[in-house]
Design a protein around this motif. Structure first.
Motif, PDB file in Angstrom:
ATOM      1  N   SER A   1     -10.623  14.169  12.981  1.00 18.38           N
ATOM      2  CA  SER A   1     -11.191  12.818  12.961  1.00 18.38           C
ATOM      3  C   SER A   1     -11.763  12.517  11.591  1.00 18.38           C
ATOM      4  CB  SER A   1     -12.300  12.689  14.011  1.00 18.38           C
ATOM      5  OG  SER A   1     -12.876  11.410  13.938  1.00 18.38           O
ATOM      6  N   VAL A   2     -11.340  11.398  11.015  1.00 19.66           N
ATOM      7  CA  VAL A   2     -11.854  10.969   9.719  1.00 19.66           C
ATOM      8  C   VAL A   2     -13.100  10.111   9.930  1.00 19.66           C
ATOM      9  CG1 VAL A   2     -11.335   9.560   7.680  1.00 19.66           C
ATOM     10  CG2 VAL A   2      -9.599  11.089   8.617  1.00 19.66           C
ATOM     11  N   ASN A   3     -13.080   9.383  11.040  1.00 17.67           N
ATOM     12  CA  ASN A   3     -14.163   8.450  11.305  1.00 17.67           C
ATOM     13  C   ASN A   3     -14.676   8.651  12.723  1.00 17.67           C
ATOM     14  OD1 ASN A   3     -15.753   6.207  10.514  1.00 17.67           O
ATOM     15  ND2 ASN A   3     -13.985   5.388   9.407  1.00 17.67           N
ATOM     16  N   THR A   4     -15.949   8.448  12.919  1.00 18.98           N
ATOM     17  CA  THR A   4     -16.509   8.634  14.263  1.00 18.98           C
ATOM     18  C   THR A   4     -16.541   7.334  15.049  1.00 18.98           C
ATOM     19  OG1 THR A   4     -18.724   8.333  13.329  1.00 18.98           O
ATOM     20  CG2 THR A   4     -17.910  10.592  13.566  1.00 18.98           C
ATOM     21  N   THR A   5     -16.045   6.255  14.449  1.00 15.19           N
ATOM     22  CA  THR A   5     -15.978   4.970  15.156  1.00 15.19           C
ATOM     23  C   THR A   5     -14.535   4.478  15.158  1.00 15.19           C
ATOM     24  OG1 THR A   5     -16.411   3.737  13.126  1.00 15.19           O
ATOM     25  CG2 THR A   5     -18.312   4.324  14.480  1.00 15.19           C
ATOM     26  N   ASP A   6     -14.253   3.509  16.054  1.00 23.70           N
ATOM     27  CA  ASP A   6     -12.897   2.953  16.136  1.00 23.70           C
ATOM     28  C   ASP A   6     -12.689   1.928  15.026  1.00 23.70           C
ATOM     29  OD1 ASP A   6     -12.397   4.487  18.309  1.00 23.70           O
ATOM     30  OD2 ASP A   6     -12.843   2.941  19.784  1.00 23.70           O
ATOM     31  N   SER A   7     -12.525   2.430  13.775  1.00 22.68           N
ATOM     32  CA  SER A   7     -12.412   1.513  12.635  1.00 22.68           C
ATOM     33  C   SER A   7     -10.972   1.257  12.206  1.00 22.68           C
ATOM     34  CB  SER A   7     -13.201   2.051  11.435  1.00 22.68           C
ATOM     35  OG  SER A   7     -12.647   3.280  11.012  1.00 22.68           O
ATOM     36  N   ALA A   8     -10.040   2.157  12.596  1.00 20.10           N
ATOM     37  CA  ALA A   8      -8.641   1.962  12.224  1.00 20.10           C
ATOM     38  C   ALA A   8      -8.069   0.771  13.002  1.00 20.10           C
ATOM     39  CB  ALA A   8      -7.839   3.224  12.505  1.00 20.10           C
ATOM     40  N   VAL A   9      -7.144   0.055  12.337  1.00 21.47           N
ATOM     41  CA  VAL A   9      -6.596  -1.172  12.940  1.00 21.47           C
ATOM     42  C   VAL A   9      -5.071  -1.128  12.918  1.00 21.47           C
ATOM     43  CG1 VAL A   9      -6.378  -3.673  12.688  1.00 21.47           C
ATOM     44  CG2 VAL A   9      -8.595  -2.575  12.308  1.00 21.47           C
ATOM     45  N   ARG A  10      -4.457  -1.502  14.051  1.00 16.52           N
ATOM     46  CA  ARG A  10      -3.006  -1.645  14.128  1.00 16.52           C
ATOM     47  C   ARG A  10      -2.684  -3.100  14.482  1.00 16.52           C
ATOM     48  NH1 ARG A  10      -2.206   1.390  18.076  1.00 16.52           N
ATOM     49  NH2 ARG A  10      -1.750   3.340  16.985  1.00 16.52           N
ATOM     50  N   LEU A  11      -1.880  -3.752  13.649  1.00 16.40           N
ATOM     51  CA  LEU A  11      -1.458  -5.124  13.915  1.00 16.40           C
ATOM     52  C   LEU A  11       0.015  -5.126  14.306  1.00 16.40           C
ATOM     53  CD1 LEU A  11      -3.039  -7.132  10.930  1.00 16.40           C
ATOM     54  CD2 LEU A  11      -4.033  -6.660  13.172  1.00 16.40           C
ATOM     55  N   THR A  12       0.344  -5.789  15.395  1.00 26.18           N
ATOM     56  CA  THR A  12       1.736  -5.941  15.809  1.00 26.18           C
ATOM     57  C   THR A  12       2.094  -7.419  15.786  1.00 26.18           C
ATOM     58  OG1 THR A  12       1.536  -4.017  17.267  1.00 26.18           O
ATOM     59  CG2 THR A  12       3.425  -5.478  17.620  1.00 26.18           C
ATOM     60  N   HIS A  13       3.125  -7.768  14.988  1.00 22.77           N
ATOM     61  CA  HIS A  13       3.604  -9.151  14.961  1.00 22.77           C
ATOM     62  C   HIS A  13       4.605  -9.303  16.098  1.00 22.77           C
ATOM     63  CE1 HIS A  13       5.990 -12.633  13.204  1.00 22.77           C
ATOM     64  NE2 HIS A  13       4.757 -13.076  13.294  1.00 22.77           N
ATOM     65  N   ILE A  14       4.177  -9.942  17.168  1.00 26.75           N
ATOM     66  CA  ILE A  14       4.936  -9.965  18.426  1.00 26.75           C
ATOM     67  C   ILE A  14       6.346 -10.550  18.266  1.00 26.75           C
ATOM     68  CG2 ILE A  14       4.947 -10.842  20.805  1.00 26.75           C
ATOM     69  CD1 ILE A  14       1.800 -10.679  20.604  1.00 26.75           C
ATOM     70  N   PRO A  15       6.557 -11.672  17.538  1.00 27.15           N
ATOM     71  CA  PRO A  15       7.916 -12.243  17.449  1.00 27.15           C
ATOM     72  C   PRO A  15       8.931 -11.331  16.765  1.00 27.15           C
ATOM     73  CG  PRO A  15       6.265 -13.872  16.809  1.00 27.15           C
ATOM     74  CD  PRO A  15       5.556 -12.557  16.917  1.00 27.15           C
ATOM     75  N   THR A  16       8.496 -10.535  15.802  1.00 26.11           N
ATOM     76  CA  THR A  16       9.443  -9.694  15.049  1.00 26.11           C
ATOM     77  C   THR A  16       9.328  -8.210  15.383  1.00 26.11           C
ATOM     78  OG1 THR A  16       7.885  -9.404  13.214  1.00 26.11           O
ATOM     79  CG2 THR A  16       9.404 -11.290  13.091  1.00 26.11           C
ATOM     80  N   GLY A  17       8.222  -7.809  15.993  1.00 22.50           N
ATOM     81  CA  GLY A  17       8.006  -6.398  16.284  1.00 22.50           C
ATOM     82  C   GLY A  17       7.510  -5.589  15.098  1.00 22.50           C
ATOM     83  N   VAL A  18       7.195  -6.247  13.972  1.00 21.41           N
ATOM     84  CA  VAL A  18       6.696  -5.544  12.791  1.00 21.41           C
ATOM     85  C   VAL A  18       5.294  -5.000  13.085  1.00 21.41           C
ATOM     86  CG1 VAL A  18       5.957  -5.788  10.377  1.00 21.41           C
ATOM     87  CG2 VAL A  18       8.059  -6.903  11.173  1.00 21.41           C
ATOM     88  N   VAL A  19       5.087  -3.712  12.792  1.00 21.68           N
ATOM     89  CA  VAL A  19       3.797  -3.065  13.047  1.00 21.68           C
ATOM     90  C   VAL A  19       3.197  -2.578  11.729  1.00 21.68           C
ATOM     91  CG1 VAL A  19       2.613  -1.160  14.212  1.00 21.68           C
ATOM     92  CG2 VAL A  19       4.543  -2.310  15.337  1.00 21.68           C
ATOM     93  N   VAL A  20       1.907  -2.827  11.538  1.00 23.82           N
ATOM     94  CA  VAL A  20       1.198  -2.395  10.328  1.00 23.82           C
ATOM     95  C   VAL A  20      -0.099  -1.729  10.756  1.00 23.82           C
ATOM     96  CG1 VAL A  20      -0.046  -3.179   8.284  1.00 23.82           C
ATOM     97  CG2 VAL A  20       2.157  -4.190   8.843  1.00 23.82           C
ATOM     98  N   THR A  21      -0.446  -0.600  10.113  1.00 18.59           N
ATOM     99  CA  THR A  21      -1.722   0.053  10.408  1.00 18.59           C
ATOM    100  C   THR A  21      -2.516   0.233   9.121  1.00 18.59           C
ATOM    101  OG1 THR A  21      -0.725   2.237  10.173  1.00 18.59           O
ATOM    102  CG2 THR A  21      -0.812   1.324  12.385  1.00 18.59           C
ATOM    103  N   CYS A  22      -3.827   0.292   9.256  1.00 19.87           N
ATOM    104  CA  CYS A  22      -4.696   0.564   8.117  1.00 19.87           C
ATOM    105  C   CYS A  22      -5.892   1.369   8.598  1.00 19.87           C
ATOM    106  CB  CYS A  22      -5.167  -0.732   7.444  1.00 19.87           C
ATOM    107  SG  CYS A  22      -6.078  -0.433   5.921  1.00 19.87           S
ATOM    108  N   GLN A  23      -6.156   2.506   7.917  1.00 15.45           N
ATOM    109  CA  GLN A  23      -7.278   3.367   8.343  1.00 15.45           C
ATOM    110  C   GLN A  23      -7.889   4.034   7.113  1.00 15.45           C
ATOM    111  OE1 GLN A  23      -6.222   6.790  10.630  1.00 15.45           O
ATOM    112  NE2 GLN A  23      -4.370   7.193   9.508  1.00 15.45           N
ATOM    113  N   ASN A  24      -8.195   3.236   6.090  1.00 16.88           N
ATOM    114  CA  ASN A  24      -8.666   3.845   4.843  1.00 16.88           C
ATOM    115  C   ASN A  24     -10.177   4.060   4.819  1.00 16.88           C
ATOM    116  OD1 ASN A  24      -9.302   1.176   4.663  1.00 16.88           O
ATOM    117  ND2 ASN A  24      -8.527   0.858   2.611  1.00 16.88           N
ATOM    118  N   GLU A  25     -10.728   4.401   5.994  1.00 12.47           N
ATOM    119  CA  GLU A  25     -12.122   4.833   6.130  1.00 12.47           C
ATOM    120  C   GLU A  25     -13.157   3.747   5.856  1.00 12.47           C
ATOM    121  OE1 GLU A  25     -13.058   8.728   4.586  1.00 12.47           O
ATOM    122  OE2 GLU A  25     -10.955   9.107   4.217  1.00 12.47           O
ATOM    123  N   LYS A  26     -12.735   2.497   5.844  1.00 14.36           N
ATOM    124  CA  LYS A  26     -13.688   1.401   5.678  1.00 14.36           C
ATOM    125  C   LYS A  26     -14.040   0.846   7.065  1.00 14.36           C
ATOM    126  CE  LYS A  26     -12.092   0.084   1.072  1.00 14.36           C
ATOM    127  NZ  LYS A  26     -11.534  -0.979   0.242  1.00 14.36           N
TER     128      LYS A  26
END
Length: 370
Positions: free
Chosen positions: A254-279
């Motif tokens: 575990s890098v972080n003790t809180t749910d700070s990582a984010v996953r975005l899913t663009h529903i029409p295209t199915g494109v998925v992006v994640t970001c978890q740079n500890e901010k």
């Protein structure tokens, strides 16, 4: 001064004058004065987006001017270096001449690199670059290869003094990474690195095979321009699914003790992006949204390009997917399959020495588009 040296300096002067003409140094100075005047206006920061555009444009313009002025200064100093070398005697003369020759070679490389920069005239070439690397076929070796490529590009950026911000890294179970997303922050990062897009192939004796067999691994590199507020990529809120989770590092730690990582899913295209740079979760969401916008902008550009080609308005710009081979066994070589440019020192290349590949690639792309 030897006639060959004089001829070489005259050639460098001609090249640099061409660069100065393309950059339009006087117009650049005028533009900097105008932007400095805008930046000094206390009202500017009432509009945050506009203020950031002004300060960014000012920084880019000042960087361009400093770069070309420094090259002109170094070129003007070259005859003096050779004169000083001629005045030396004995071993001192040889050393001074070697130093002058080394500076001339370095100057030539820097002028040629700036000349290549003047070839970058695409709509988004001036932008920062979003780099995505994904492991491909080859199992654990491919995951290790993806991490080696990540290091190669980050080392390249560091050597040039460019900023890098890692948005997300998905670690593989045993070694290496499944994928990573990072941003290279410097003027023309996208135009420069876009030539690196494609499949990179590694051939080596696998360090993960106890029988010491040769393994071929693949990794995919994707390069996108960072989206600006003027790009008109509007994403309705209902088209995005937002998931939050806990960041994790290598081996599932575990890098972080809180749910700070984010996953975005663009529903029409199915494109998925994640970001978890500890901010914070909010900062990760903003960063992920930038990457999602970049991906959707590139998708839109590719669709428009395909439509134009269907109408006969576009060239045959398919460069092939597998673009470079890195061979560590049975011989040592890195070869670009598009330009035929090759180097027999993979260690230096993997440590970030890729300017030769980038320069030849940009020149090749220009000739293909001509």
């Amino acid at each position: 001064m030897h006639p060959d040296v004089s001829a070489d300096l005259a050639e460098l002067d001609t090249t640099l004058k061409t660069v100065e003409s393309v950059l339009d140094v006087e117009e650049l100075r005028r533009r900097i004065d105008e932007l400095e005047h805008q930046a000094a206006d206390p009202e500017l920061w009432n509009d945050q987006d506009h203020a950031q555009q002004v300060t960014s444009q000012l920084s880019y313009a000042q960087g361009d001017l400093r770069r070309v002025e420094k090259l002109r200064e170094r070129l003007d100093d070259m005859p003096v270096l050779y004169e000083l070398a001629e005045e030396e005697e004995g071993a001192g003369a040889e050393s001074a001449l070697a130093d002058a020759d080394a500076e001339r070679a370095s100057l030539r490389a820097d002028i040629e690199m700036l000349e290549v920069r003047t070839l970058l005239s695409g709509e988004f070439d001036k932008r920062d670059a979003v780099v995505n690397i994904r492991s491909g076929a080859g199992g654990i070796d491919a995951a290790d290869w993806a991490e080696m490529l990540m290091r190669m590009y980050i080392r390249w950026a560091e050597k040039h003094g460019y900023g890098v911000e890692v948005y997300d890294t998905s670690y593989a179970e045993e070694a290496g990474i499944k994928s990573t997303t990072f941003v290279v922050k410097t003027p023309y990062a996208y135009g420069t690195l876009s030539i690196e897009q494609g499949t990179h192939r590694l051939v080596r004796i696998s360090p993960f095979d106890n029988q010491g067999r040769r393994q071929t691994s693949f990794a995919e590199v994707e390069v996108l321009p960072v989206v600006e507020t003027t790009d008109h990529i509007e994403i309705p809120e209902g088209d995005i699914r937002v998931d939050v989770y806990r960041s994790s590092g290598p081996g599932g730690q575990s890098v972080n003790t809180t749910d700070s990582a984010v996953r975005l899913t663009h529903i029409p295209t199915g494109v998925v992006v994640t970001c978890q740079n500890e901010k914070s979760q909010l900062q990760n969401k903003v960063a992920a949204m930038k990457v999602l916008q970049a991906k959707l902008l590139e998708r839109k550009r590719q669709e428009e390009k395909a439509a134009m080609e269907e109408l006969g308005a576009g060239g045959n710009a398919s460069w092939g997917n597998q673009m470079r081979s890195y061979v560590l066994h049975p011989y040592q070589m890195v070869k670009d399959l598009r330009t035929e440019y090759e180097v027999n020192n993979p260690t230096a290349v993997l440590d970030g020495d890729i300017d030769g590949f980038i320069e030849s690639g940009i020149r090749w792309r220009m000739s293909e588009q001509a």
